[in-house]
Each structure stands twice: as C-alpha cells, then as structure tokens.
Write a protein that holds these residues in place. Structure first.
Motif, mmCIF file in Angstrom:
data_model
loop_
_atom_site.group_PDB
_atom_site.id
_atom_site.type_symbol
_atom_site.label_atom_id
_atom_site.label_comp_id
_atom_site.label_asym_id
_atom_site.label_seq_id
_atom_site.Cartn_x
_atom_site.Cartn_y
_atom_site.Cartn_z
ATOM 1 N N THR A 33 0.823 -1.207 0.000
ATOM 2 C CA THR A 33 0.000 0.000 0.000
ATOM 3 C C THR A 33 0.855 1.253 0.000
ATOM 4 O OG1 THR A 33 -1.720 -1.188 1.233
ATOM 5 C CG2 THR A 33 -1.849 1.208 1.218
ATOM 6 N N THR A 34 1.971 1.242 0.754
ATOM 7 C CA THR A 34 2.773 2.460 0.911
ATOM 8 C C THR A 34 3.929 2.569 -0.077
ATOM 9 O OG1 THR A 34 4.091 1.329 2.627
ATOM 10 C CG2 THR A 34 2.222 2.648 3.363
ATOM 11 N N ILE A 35 4.387 1.450 -0.599
ATOM 12 C CA ILE A 35 5.582 1.463 -1.455
ATOM 13 C C ILE A 35 5.279 2.019 -2.850
ATOM 14 C CG2 ILE A 35 5.407 -0.823 -2.555
ATOM 15 C CD1 ILE A 35 8.353 -1.268 -1.821
ATOM 16 N N VAL A 36 4.021 1.900 -3.285
ATOM 17 C CA VAL A 36 3.660 2.299 -4.650
ATOM 18 C C VAL A 36 3.792 3.808 -4.854
ATOM 19 C CG1 VAL A 36 1.802 2.290 -6.365
ATOM 20 C CG2 VAL A 36 2.169 0.306 -4.918
ATOM 21 N N ASN A 37 3.553 4.597 -3.789
ATOM 22 C CA ASN A 37 3.630 6.053 -3.922
ATOM 23 C C ASN A 37 4.939 6.498 -4.559
ATOM 24 O OD1 ASN A 37 1.195 6.101 -2.593
ATOM 25 N ND2 ASN A 37 2.034 6.783 -0.641
ATOM 26 N N LEU A 38 6.041 5.858 -4.165
ATOM 27 C CA LEU A 38 7.359 6.265 -4.653
ATOM 28 C C LEU A 38 7.595 5.882 -6.109
ATOM 29 C CD1 LEU A 38 9.426 5.248 -1.512
ATOM 30 C CD2 LEU A 38 9.044 7.570 -2.335
ATOM 31 N N ALA A 39 6.854 4.902 -6.589
ATOM 32 C CA ALA A 39 7.082 4.414 -7.955
ATOM 33 C C ALA A 39 6.265 5.169 -8.996
ATOM 34 C CB ALA A 39 6.748 2.921 -8.032
ATOM 35 N N LEU A 40 5.329 6.005 -8.569
ATOM 36 C CA LEU A 40 4.422 6.648 -9.527
ATOM 37 C C LEU A 40 5.139 7.437 -10.624
ATOM 38 C CD1 LEU A 40 1.493 7.806 -7.206
ATOM 39 C CD2 LEU A 40 1.549 5.854 -8.766
ATOM 40 N N PRO A 41 6.111 8.300 -10.286
ATOM 41 C CA PRO A 41 6.785 9.040 -11.369
ATOM 42 C C PRO A 41 7.477 8.120 -12.369
ATOM 43 C CG PRO A 41 7.211 10.093 -9.251
ATOM 44 C CD PRO A 41 6.551 8.777 -8.954
ATOM 45 N N ALA A 42 8.132 7.056 -11.877
ATOM 46 C CA ALA A 42 8.828 6.127 -12.781
ATOM 47 C C ALA A 42 7.833 5.381 -13.668
ATOM 48 C CB ALA A 42 9.665 5.135 -11.979
ATOM 49 N N ILE A 43 6.701 4.967 -13.090
ATOM 50 C CA ILE A 43 5.664 4.278 -13.868
ATOM 51 C C ILE A 43 5.106 5.203 -14.938
ATOM 52 C CG2 ILE A 43 3.350 3.251 -13.764
ATOM 53 C CD1 ILE A 43 4.064 2.283 -10.919
ATOM 54 N N GLN A 44 4.842 6.444 -14.560
ATOM 55 C CA GLN A 44 4.286 7.417 -15.513
ATOM 56 C C GLN A 44 5.248 7.668 -16.668
ATOM 57 O OE1 GLN A 44 3.301 11.339 -13.919
ATOM 58 N NE2 GLN A 44 1.575 11.452 -15.326
ATOM 59 N N THR A 45 6.531 7.753 -16.350
ATOM 60 C CA THR A 45 7.537 7.995 -17.393
ATOM 61 C C THR A 45 7.624 6.821 -18.365
ATOM 62 O OG1 THR A 45 8.850 9.388 -15.904
ATOM 63 C CG2 THR A 45 9.979 8.455 -17.815
ATOM 64 N N GLU A 46 7.636 5.591 -17.831
ATOM 65 C CA GLU A 46 7.790 4.413 -18.705
ATOM 66 C C GLU A 46 6.580 4.206 -19.603
ATOM 67 O OE1 GLU A 46 8.362 -0.435 -18.386
ATOM 68 O OE2 GLU A 46 9.297 0.874 -16.906
ATOM 69 N N PHE A 47 5.372 4.388 -19.052
ATOM 70 C CA PHE A 47 4.166 4.110 -19.835
ATOM 71 C C PHE A 47 3.570 5.356 -20.491
ATOM 72 C CE2 PHE A 47 3.361 0.301 -16.854
ATOM 73 C CZ PHE A 47 4.012 -0.555 -17.729
ATOM 74 N N GLY A 48 4.113 6.531 -20.189
ATOM 75 C CA GLY A 48 3.521 7.766 -20.713
ATOM 76 C C GLY A 48 2.096 7.937 -20.229
ATOM 77 N N ALA A 49 1.851 7.571 -18.971
ATOM 78 C CA ALA A 49 0.486 7.531 -18.419
ATOM 79 C C ALA A 49 -0.029 8.920 -18.087
ATOM 80 C CB ALA A 49 0.468 6.658 -17.167
ATOM 81 N N ASP A 51 -2.286 11.634 -15.701
ATOM 82 C CA ASP A 51 -2.421 11.829 -14.262
ATOM 83 C C ASP A 51 -3.586 11.010 -13.713
ATOM 84 O OD1 ASP A 51 -0.345 13.648 -14.379
ATOM 85 O OD2 ASP A 51 -1.669 15.378 -14.636
ATOM 86 N N THR A 52 -4.659 10.914 -14.481
ATOM 87 C CA THR A 52 -5.828 10.148 -14.051
ATOM 88 C C THR A 52 -5.489 8.670 -13.890
ATOM 89 O OG1 THR A 52 -7.329 11.691 -15.163
ATOM 90 C CG2 THR A 52 -8.203 9.508 -14.645
ATOM 91 N N ALA A 53 -4.719 8.139 -14.842
ATOM 92 C CA ALA A 53 -4.310 6.727 -14.764
ATOM 93 C C ALA A 53 -3.460 6.478 -13.519
ATOM 94 C CB ALA A 53 -3.543 6.333 -16.026
ATOM 95 N N MET A 54 -2.626 7.461 -13.166
ATOM 96 C CA MET A 54 -1.799 7.313 -11.972
ATOM 97 C C MET A 54 -2.665 7.223 -10.715
ATOM 98 S SD MET A 54 0.987 7.098 -13.407
ATOM 99 C CE MET A 54 1.884 6.837 -11.902
ATOM 100 N N GLN A 55 -3.727 8.013 -10.671
ATOM 101 C CA GLN A 55 -4.637 7.940 -9.534
ATOM 102 C C GLN A 55 -5.298 6.565 -9.448
ATOM 103 O OE1 GLN A 55 -6.606 11.967 -10.543
ATOM 104 N NE2 GLN A 55 -6.988 11.724 -8.372
ATOM 105 N N TRP A 56 -5.658 5.998 -10.608
ATOM 106 C CA TRP A 56 -6.327 4.704 -10.613
ATOM 107 C C TRP A 56 -5.415 3.594 -10.086
ATOM 108 C CZ3 TRP A 56 -11.081 3.872 -10.193
ATOM 109 C CH2 TRP A 56 -12.035 4.649 -10.844
ATOM 110 N N VAL A 57 -4.111 3.695 -10.342
ATOM 111 C CA VAL A 57 -3.177 2.688 -9.826
ATOM 112 C C VAL A 57 -3.296 2.591 -8.310
ATOM 113 C CG1 VAL A 57 -0.724 2.144 -9.491
ATOM 114 C CG2 VAL A 57 -1.538 2.863 -11.729
ATOM 115 N N LEU A 58 -3.455 3.744 -7.660
ATOM 116 C CA LEU A 58 -3.576 3.763 -6.205
ATOM 117 C C LEU A 58 -4.983 3.440 -5.736
ATOM 118 C CD1 LEU A 58 -1.527 7.023 -5.557
ATOM 119 C CD2 LEU A 58 -0.789 4.711 -5.029
#
Length: 476
Positions: A33-49, A51-58
């Motif tokens: 639950t807590t570790i994903v917060n730190l990965a959001l920027p890296a995930i967004q960069t790799e997938f070109g996601a 902001d809305t998609a980033m919220q859905w991941v959480l």
C-alpha cells in the motif's frame, strides 16, 4: 502432568509459528500500500500515463480492498478461514507477479484491482485465526504483535521502496516493488499450510454475495466520477453516478434490514448503524483518512517530479509519517480509556499543525530531512487519533458484534483513503500546468493541502465541543 505441560508448550509454540507466517501477509499488504507512492513518477515515465491513470493505480487497490473487507470477514466464518486465507495469498502473489511484468498501464490497473480483492480475502482471516486459536491470556499479546508488524509494513514501504527503485536490480526498476512480494507470499503460504489447522466444519451460513456486490458497486459509482471528472469535463452521465451510488447504498441498507428481520447473517448488523455513537464514529474515522492519504501521495510526486528528489531521498522523507504513527499508536494505546477524547483531540491538533507547517515549509525545502518535522506531526496525529477512535467507537459495540464493527470501521477507513486520493489528486493535478516546473508543483501541493487543513480544523473544533459538553455534564 509433565506430558500435558509438554503438549501445551508444543501447541503454544505451533500457534506462535502460525501467527508469524500470518503476520507476513499483513506485512506485505501494508508494504504494498505504501511502497507504490514512490514508484508513480517512474511508472508514468515508462508508460507515458496520464495523471488520471496514476490515480487509478492507487485508488483501484484501496477500493477493491475496502469493498471486500465487509463480506470476506463474514465469509471466513461460513467458508473456512484457513481456506480463504490460502486462496487470498495465492491470488496476492499471482497478481503481484502480473503487476511486476505488466506491459502497459491497463494491465497494471486491472492487476491492482484483482490484487486489492485478494488482500481483502486474506487479511480479515489473520486476526480471525489468531482470535480462534490463541488462549485468552495470550490473545492480547498476539494482537499487539499484529499491530506492530502492520506498522513495520507501512514504515518499510518508503524505506525499502526508494532504494529498491534507485538500485534498478536486474534492470527492473520500479517493477521490483511488486516482485518483492513473491518470496514473502510463498513463505507465508507454506508456513500457514503447515502450522494452521484445517478448518473445522461449521454451521452452514448463507453468504450475502448480492449485498457485497451492492456495496462494491456503490463505492465504484461514488469514486469513478471523482477521478475521471476533471479529465473528461464533468459530463452529465458522470455526475449521475453520484445519484446512482446513493441509490445503491440505500438498497444495500434495506437489504441488511431485511436480512435482520429474517434473522439471517448481515454484512453490517443493522443494530450497529442504529447506534448513533457508532455511526458518528464511522463518519469521523472516514474524515480522518480523507484528510491524510491524498496529501502523502501528492507530496511523493512533488518531491520527485517537482523538486528533483531521488526515489531514495523521497522515501527517507516519507518514512517520518509511518514511523511517528507506529510509535504514537504503541505509546498512546497503553493509556487509560478515560483519556480517549483527549487523545483524539491531540491527534487532530497535531494533524492540523502538521498540515499547516507542511504547506509553509515545502517551498523552502533545503533537503530530504527538512520535512521530517511536519510529517512526524502528521504521523503522530494519525497514530493517536486512529487508535483512540477505534477504542472509543468499539466501546459502544456489544462483544458479539465486535468483529463486524471493526470490519465496518476498517472498510470506511479504506473508503476514506480512496476518496482522499481522488479528491486531493483532482485539486493537485488540475493546478499543474504544461510547464511542470518546481514552482508549479509546489503551488499545486499547497493548494491541495487546503482541504485537509479545513477538515482537521473542523474535527478539532467538534472534538473540543464534545469535551466541553462532557465536562459540563460531569460538573453538573
């Protein structure tokens, strides 16, 4: 006599081994639950996601977890706690693997949804198995260890996540935050299989799958427009979902009343929601987490994408929050029940001061540890208020309904977290511009913090009024 004592010692040892393997599952749930917060920027960069998609991941994980807590806590009694736990941990490990190898954003979001459901299947069984197996003189100690392990899971998220992402092991980058669950989950499965006794045949109970579906669908109908509204321009069909969610929750409530009339198992006992103090406690608990979860998420994004912190530095900053929460939970949990309202007040005041301080300090942040003061206050506030609220609310519940009452509180807690990420995320991302420089990130964060400041100011005022009224009654 010696033989009996030896057998008792062997049984007790077996119970502690079982508890240890069960606690691993609780640990990886909080870690995830807590570790994903730190990965959001890296995930967004790799997938070109987006902001809305980033919220859905959480949100999708928290939402699935919240929706499943109510039914699966009850279903464990009917289907078998060990059986459900093992199914849940297998699903959790499998979906962690899918998250770790996800080729695109859509796969990741769906895997997170299924993972939240699996967490909801396994986690309620942990305390249920401990409650059923440990003798009364050891039960409190075992539950205390459960709380400590859960706190360590929340703390380990930012401390492990940052270095893990930065290390880029095997070139996997952010994917390792999901894959780390695999060996831990397998150990938990093997240990529980070996040390937890098979489920005894219990009295057949009907499982209210329809009611569970109503609650889950109502939760989705509430949160979907909160996340998608900004990016889609708030069309009428999205706004209509708010009405649909109210309608679904109303049908859910009527169904629970009908089940109560027929003396059948209810997901939430009707008499609990007829208890005014319990209901107000649910609302306050919900507001507590609406105020705190979203700001931590957008702070993690601001630190990395806006202020240029590395994942490891951001993790070091964010660790202050769970560290303080764990310490305060353990310390204040030992206090007399007479001080419950004062502990709640302390929590809300600490949260209010922490949020105000965070809003003022972020623009002048000189390094990773500059923000520890506000975050430590916020964590201390959550630890004090949350534990005291649980104790205060559950004191109004009969022992026979303690499990259902605790489950309802945890479900509303998770709904509050999901709502917080949705609303605070809307405020934050709508305030960003295409330039995406440090100044704009900080300004967006400051704007998003106005909501929690307002919430905790209101909760502080309401708690003060309650204390004044109680003092007046005592004097009279």
């Amino acid at each position: 006599m010696t033989h009996l004592t030896t057998d008792a010692a062997r049984t007790q040892k077996r119970h502690w081994y079982a508890a240890g393997f069960l606690f691993i599952a609780a640990f990886i749930n909080l870690l995830d639950t807590t570790i994903v917060n730190l990965a959001l920027p890296a995930i967004q960069t790799e997938f070109g996601a987006t902001d809305t998609a980033m919220q859905w991941v959480l949100v999708i994980y928290v939402l699935a977890f919240a929706a499943g807590l109510l039914p699966f806590g009850r279903f464990g009694d009917a289907i078998g706690r060990r059986k459900l736990f093992l199914c849940g941990i297998v699903g959790f490990v499998t979906t962690s693997l899918v998250c770790g190898v996800a080729p695109n954003m859509e796969t990741l979001i769906v895997a997170r949804l299924l993972k939240g459901m699996c967490a909801a299947i396994m986690l309620p069984q942990v305390l249920a198995i401990i409650h059923a197996t440990f003798p009364n003189d050891l039960k409190g100690k075992a539950i205390g260890y459960f709380g400590m392990v859960s706190g360590l899971g929340a703390l380990a998220g930012p401390l492990i996540g940052g270095p893990l992402i930065a290390a880029d092991l095997f070139g996997l980058g952010w994917r390792m935050i999901f894959l780390i669950n695999l060996p831990l989950g397998v150990i938990s499965f093997v240990g529980v299989s070996a040390y937890v006794s098979r489920d005894l045949k219990t009295r057949k109970q009907s499982s209210d799958w329809f009611g569970a579906g109503l609650f889950a669908t109502g939760s989705v109908a509430l949160l979907y427009p909160l996340i998608e509204g900004r990016s889609s321009g708030w069309p009428l069909e999205l706004l209509a979902l708010f009405f649909v969610s109210v309608l679904l929750f109303a049908v859910f409530w009527q169904r629970q009343k009908k089940l109560a009339t027929n003396n059948e198992m209810q997901l939430v006992p009707v008499k609990l929601l007829s208890n005014g103090r319990f209901l107000s406690g649910l609302i306050i608990t919900n507001c507590l987490f609406i105020g705190v979860a979203g700001p931590i998420v957008v702070l993690a994004i601001t630190l990395q994408s806006g202020l240029g912190f590395s994942a490891a530095e951001a993790g070091l900053v964010l660790a202050a929050h769970p560290l303080a929460a764990m310490f305060t939970s353990l310390a204040t949990g030992q206090m007399s029940p007479r001080y419950l309202q004062w502990r709640i007040l302390f929590g809300f005041v600490a949260l209010l001061v922490g949020m105000i301080s965070l809003r003022g300090i972020v623009p002048f942040s000189g390094g990773p540890l500059t923000l520890w003061g506000p975050l430590f206050l916020i964590g201390a506030g959550v630890g004090s208020a949350n534990v005291a609220l649980f104790q205060s609310v559950l004191r109004t519940v009969e022992p026979s309904d303690a499990g259902a009452g605790s489950g309802a509180l945890q479900a509303l807690q998770q709904i509050g977290i999901a709502v917080s990420i949705a609303i605070v995320g809307q405020i934050f991302f709508s305030s960003l511009t295409q330039e995406n420089n440090a100044e704009h990130y900080v300004a967006a964060l400051q704007k998003s913090l106005l909501l929690p400041i307002a919430i905790y100011a209101g909760l502080t005022f309401a708690t003060l009024r309650t204390l004044i009224k109680e003092d007046s009654k005592h004097d009279a």
